[in-house]
Design an enzyme around this catalytic site. Structure first.
Site, short mmCIF file in Angstrom:
data_model
loop_
_atom_site.label_atom_id
_atom_site.label_comp_id
_atom_site.label_asym_id
_atom_site.label_seq_id
_atom_site.Cartn_x
_atom_site.Cartn_y
_atom_site.Cartn_z
N ARG A 151 -10.03 1.02 15.99
CA ARG A 151 -9.99 1.81 14.75
C ARG A 151 -11.07 1.24 13.83
O ARG A 151 -12.16 1.79 13.75
CB ARG A 151 -8.59 1.74 14.13
CG ARG A 151 -8.36 2.73 13.02
CD ARG A 151 -6.92 2.75 12.56
NE ARG A 151 -6.46 1.45 12.06
CZ ARG A 151 -5.26 1.24 11.50
NH1 ARG A 151 -4.41 2.24 11.41
NH2 ARG A 151 -4.93 0.05 11.06
N LYS A 185 0.84 -1.20 0.00
CA LYS A 185 0.00 0.00 0.00
C LYS A 185 0.88 1.24 0.00
O LYS A 185 2.09 1.20 0.27
CB LYS A 185 -0.92 -0.01 1.22
CG LYS A 185 -0.20 0.02 2.56
CD LYS A 185 -1.18 0.01 3.72
CE LYS A 185 -0.44 0.08 5.06
NZ LYS A 185 -1.35 0.20 6.19
N MET A 187 9.85 24.51 -1.89
CA MET A 187 9.07 23.47 -2.54
C MET A 187 9.94 22.54 -3.38
O MET A 187 9.77 21.32 -3.36
CB MET A 187 8.00 24.10 -3.44
CG MET A 187 7.15 23.05 -4.18
SD MET A 187 5.86 23.75 -5.21
CE MET A 187 4.68 24.25 -3.96
N TYR A 199 13.56 31.53 2.28
CA TYR A 199 12.40 32.34 2.68
C TYR A 199 12.48 32.75 4.16
O TYR A 199 13.09 32.07 4.98
CB TYR A 199 11.11 31.53 2.47
CG TYR A 199 10.74 31.34 1.02
CD1 TYR A 199 10.42 32.42 0.20
CD2 TYR A 199 10.70 30.06 0.47
CE1 TYR A 199 10.07 32.23 -1.13
CE2 TYR A 199 10.35 29.85 -0.85
CZ TYR A 199 10.04 30.95 -1.65
OH TYR A 199 9.70 30.77 -2.96
#
Length: 830
Positions: free
Chosen positions: A597, A496, A774, A725
């Site tokens: 769950r 998965k 990014m 940044y």
């Protein structure tokens, strides 16, 4: 016997086998098979049913019989023996010992020089370079790739025939009492001990014991070649007493060496090595500058001097050495193709290995090979390409593009779709690359044909950040867990979330090839993607969505049913689909044993059973649950409570059905820590990918995934200036920084910026500074020897993933599963 063809009765006599049937046929044997998946032609083939921690070969006898194999060496009687009256079964106590006896006898028929190579590193490179250096004037047989194990060595030696004038075999061991078996098979008269390192240290008391065990390969050689600068190696050689029976040829810096190394000078792309031999100063140049290649080349130089080659020939051949491709690489290609790159290596032995890897790829119906002339085979051109053509047909290859004058001359030997070019340049200039579409393409070429030009064009263009997946390591980890299980316990492998970031069908293909019993995905679309890629094995879907049940039924995917709502949705889909009575839908029942769950509570079991028994179109395949803390010793009491609850609940369910129902509760950590709860199936997840979540566990897993990028630019940031940044980093002095082509869109978590983690550049740590962007990040290269274009390691075996996850205050699962699809995956097989 002809020393390459034996009768089954001769083999029985050699290995001391009992022939099980009085009237058993006497079959001619030419080929040995130990892996049922690698059958080429059943005629003249004997299958040795080996029993190892990986599996039991006896399970595949019936299938091989159906495919035409009629000779078997067994240590267990097959249950279908009475149905195979035209086959011969040779019963022995140990099939592996029998294999080794047969090949040792085979070796005894050949009186030619045999070089045996062992050591921690460099065995395969030295073997392949000696083949390049000596194969120009001798017909040489050598081990395929890294066939140096208890099984690989016998298979290598079995290839010996009367045409060969020299043999080169490598031998490796992982524990004591193994090498003497290989010595009897190889029987080398020249030995090369490459070096000693840390590989397999865990299985030996100390380095001295490991050296002593490896030296057992050389107890009967005429001469042993070694590097006397390796003090520990030299010391053990002297203390072992082996020198009373053999002579040595040593090289090193000492004037007492047979080949004294005076000086090594490295230039940009070459190295010059000067030495003294027989009181004469000599030198060679090699097209490599790394220390490992220099050491390997000196071993080859020493071997050639010892065997009498003149220095002029040695110098010319040394400069012509080419790199050895140590792995097959699988990459995404143009036009939805898959590219298998073996573009630096072309010989008949390795061709079969590469074709086996090609056949593991089920994502495309069409399989193509681009193949160059096979050089230095020492064989008649007509015979060679007749055999190549037969091999391609037997392996199911659909099309060949042949490049080179020899293969072009023999083009009529090939019956599959074919195109031929005399040169790589002619192919590149005239072949329409748009013709490549939805195919698996194997590139296999001798280095002189420069197939890297073809590889560059065929590869899909992606950015410079690459995740490398070591398929051999993945298989090793699979086998580590298999060794902990009983033969009747099945494995469900978790693929998965894009196989924890490692890839979908690429990982599923290798797991299917190695006969994992089940796959598990999270969502139906993941399972559909695997089906479209040719994965035929059973697949469980763990989170079936409301509108996906009809899709799952159509693609034979098996849903997890964890609630009455999910059961009701499945029942409706079955009604709409008009499922035939003889093809019920297989389901997997999820029980809640304490994780709270998903799953049915114990109080719901009676109602659930009533619903299931009233619907013959639903077939309960397994019952399972999840442990909340299998890797946490402080939660062991709760884990045992969960296991007890699961046993009680699953017993109740299983008692109502007349067929075998699988049950599974253990994940990777649970498999190791709770062996009494293996039941008849386990789920293998993160451990398969080399991550061991258990601290201080003795089961060593191999690193599977490595993530690397490159330095795009290096610049100086002046004191007081900021980086990235938000001006989150201010330089306190002038510093050198590198801009690296990986950012949070690739999976490098933004929280790892601002000095929270370091990346590896040329074996030196460089901290990430400022905010991660990014598409890129910035590292501090102060004091680091680096240049633009250098690799940057985000994680690998040396700089482990766990360091990143710890710095990010998360778990390795999250780091792996967040690596973006835009990061190119390269799958390789050693």
């Amino acid at each position: 016997m002809l020393h390459n063809i034996y009768s089954s009765r001769e083999i029985a006599e050699i290995i001391g086998a009992r022939i099980l049937a009085k009237n058993a046929p006497d079959i001619e044997i030419k080929d040995i098979l130990v892996d049922s998946r690698r059958l080429i032609t059943p005629d003249q083939c004997v299958f040795f049913a080996l029993i190892t921690h990986r599996g039991n070969g006896h399970k595949y006898i019936a299938d091989l019989y159906k495919k035409g194999v009629r000779a078997f060496v067994v240590s267990q009687l097959p249950s279908q023996l009475s149905d195979m009256t035209d086959a011969v079964f040779l019963e022995v106590d140990n099939s592996l010992v029998a294999l080794q006896k047969l090949t040792a006898k085979h070796r005894s028929f050949f009186d030619i020089p045999v070089i045996g190579i062992t050591g921690s590193n460099g065995k395969t490179i030295i073997k392949e370079w000696l083949y390049q250096l000596l194969g120009t004037d001798k017909k040489v047989i050598r081990s395929p790739k890294s066939y140096n194990s208890q099984v690989g060595v016998p298979l290598s030696v079995w290839q010996l025939n009367s045409e060969h004038e020299l043999a080169i075999f490598e031998a490796g061991i992982s524990e004591p009492e193994e090498m003497q078996n290989l010595q009897k098979i190889i029987k080398p008269n020249i030995g090369i001990f490459t070096n000693i390192g840390q590989a397999h240290d865990e299985n030996f008391i100390n380095t001295q014991q490991k050296i002593g065990e490896k030296l057992k390969l050389f107890t009967k050689v005429n001469t042993l070649i070694y590097n006397s600068d390796q003090k520990e190696l030299k010391e053990v050689i002297i203390k072992s007493g082996i020198l009373s029976n053999i002579s040595t040829f040593c090289w090193g810096k000492s004037a007492e060496c047979d080949l004294e190394i005076l000086h090594i000078e490295k230039e940009e792309k070459t190295s010059q090595i000067r030495g003294i031999f027989n009181e004469k100063e000599l030198s060679i140049s090699i097209p490599f500058t790394d220390n490992a290649s220099i050491e390997n080349a000196i071993h080859c130089w020493a071997t050639m001097l010892f065997t009498g080659y003149n220095q002029k020939d040695i110098s010319e051949r040394m400069m012509a050495l080419t790199p050895i491709a140590m792995r097959l690489e699988l990459k995404e290609g143009i036009n939805n193709c898959t590219i298998i790159n073996d573009a630096y290596n072309s010989d008949f032995n390795s061709l079969g290995i590469a074709l086996d890897f090609l056949n593991q790829q089920n994502q495309h119906r069409s399989k193509m090979i681009i193949l160059s002339d096979i050089l230095q085979s020492g064989r008649n051109e007509v015979d060679l390409y007749t055999e190549v053509a037969a091999l391609l047909e037997q392996k199911g290859v659909d099309e060949i593009i042949g490049i080179g004058p020899a293969i072009s001359r023999q083009g009529e030997k090939f019956t599959i779709k074919k195109t031929f070019f005399t040169t790589t340049e002619a192919f590149l200039q005239t072949y329409p690359f748009g013709n490549f579409n939805h195919q698996s393409i194997l590139l296999k070429g001798a280095r002189v044909f420069e197939f890297e030009q073809i590889s560059r064009i065929l590869q899909q263009k992606l950015h410079e950040t690459v995740m490398e997946i070591n398929l051999d390591a993945l298989v090793t980890n699979l086998n580590t867990y298999k060794s902990l299980l009983s033969p009747d316990t099945r494995i469900m492998a978790m693929v998965k979330a894009f196989s924890y970031g490692s890839g979908g069908f690429e990982i599923a293909n290798i797991l299917q090839f190695h006969r994992v019993d089940y796959l598990a995905v999270a969502y139906a679309d993941e399972g559909v993607e695997l089906r479209k890629a040719g994965i035929s094995m059973p697949i469980m879907v763990m989170s079936p969505e409301e509108y996906a049940f009809e899709t799952m039924i159509r693609h034979q995917l098996e849903p997890e049913i964890f609630s009455f709502r999910a059961l009701r949705l499945l029942e409706k889909a079955i009604k709409r689909g008009a499922i035939p009575q003889n093809k019920p839908v297989k389901i997997h029942l999820k029980l809640d044993t304490g994780m709270h769950r998903l799953g049915f509570d114990e109080s719901e079991i009676d109602n659930l059973l009533e619903r299931l028994k009233n619907n013959p179109l639903i077939y309960v395949q397994s019952v399972f649950s999840h442990l909340a803390g299998s890797d946490k010793p402080d939660l062991d009491d709760f884990t045992h409570e969960q296991i007890d609850r699961f046993t009680r609940m699953s017993d109740r369910i299983i008692s109502e059905f007349g067929h075998e129902v699988f049950r599974h509760i253990l994940n990777s950590a649970g498999i190791i820590r709770f062996p009494s709860a293996h039941f008849n199936m386990v789920r293998l997840g993160i451990g398969l990918y080399g991550i061991n979540t258990i601290q201080q566990d003795g089961h060593k897993l191999e690193n599977v995934a490595s993530l690397r990028s490159v330095i795009s630019q290096i610049r100086t940031v002046k004191k007081g200036n900021s980086v990235s940044y938000n001006r989150s980093f201010i330089a306190e002095e002038d510093i050198k920084v590198g801009i690296v082509s990986i950012g949070y869109a690739d999976g490098l978590l933004r929280s790892l910026g601002k000095g929270n983690v370091s990346l590896l550049v040329n074996d030196q740590l460089a901290p990430v500074i400022g905010d991660i962007c990014m598409d890129m990040c910035v590292i501090d290269l102060t004091g680091v020897d680096a240049k633009e274009g250098d690799d940057v390691i985000i994680f690998n075996a040396i700089h482990p993933l766990e360091k990143l996850s710890k710095a990010a205050h998360t778990i390795p699962y999250e780091i792996l599963s967040r690596i973006s699809r835009r990061v190119k995956r390269v799958y390789y097989h050693e």
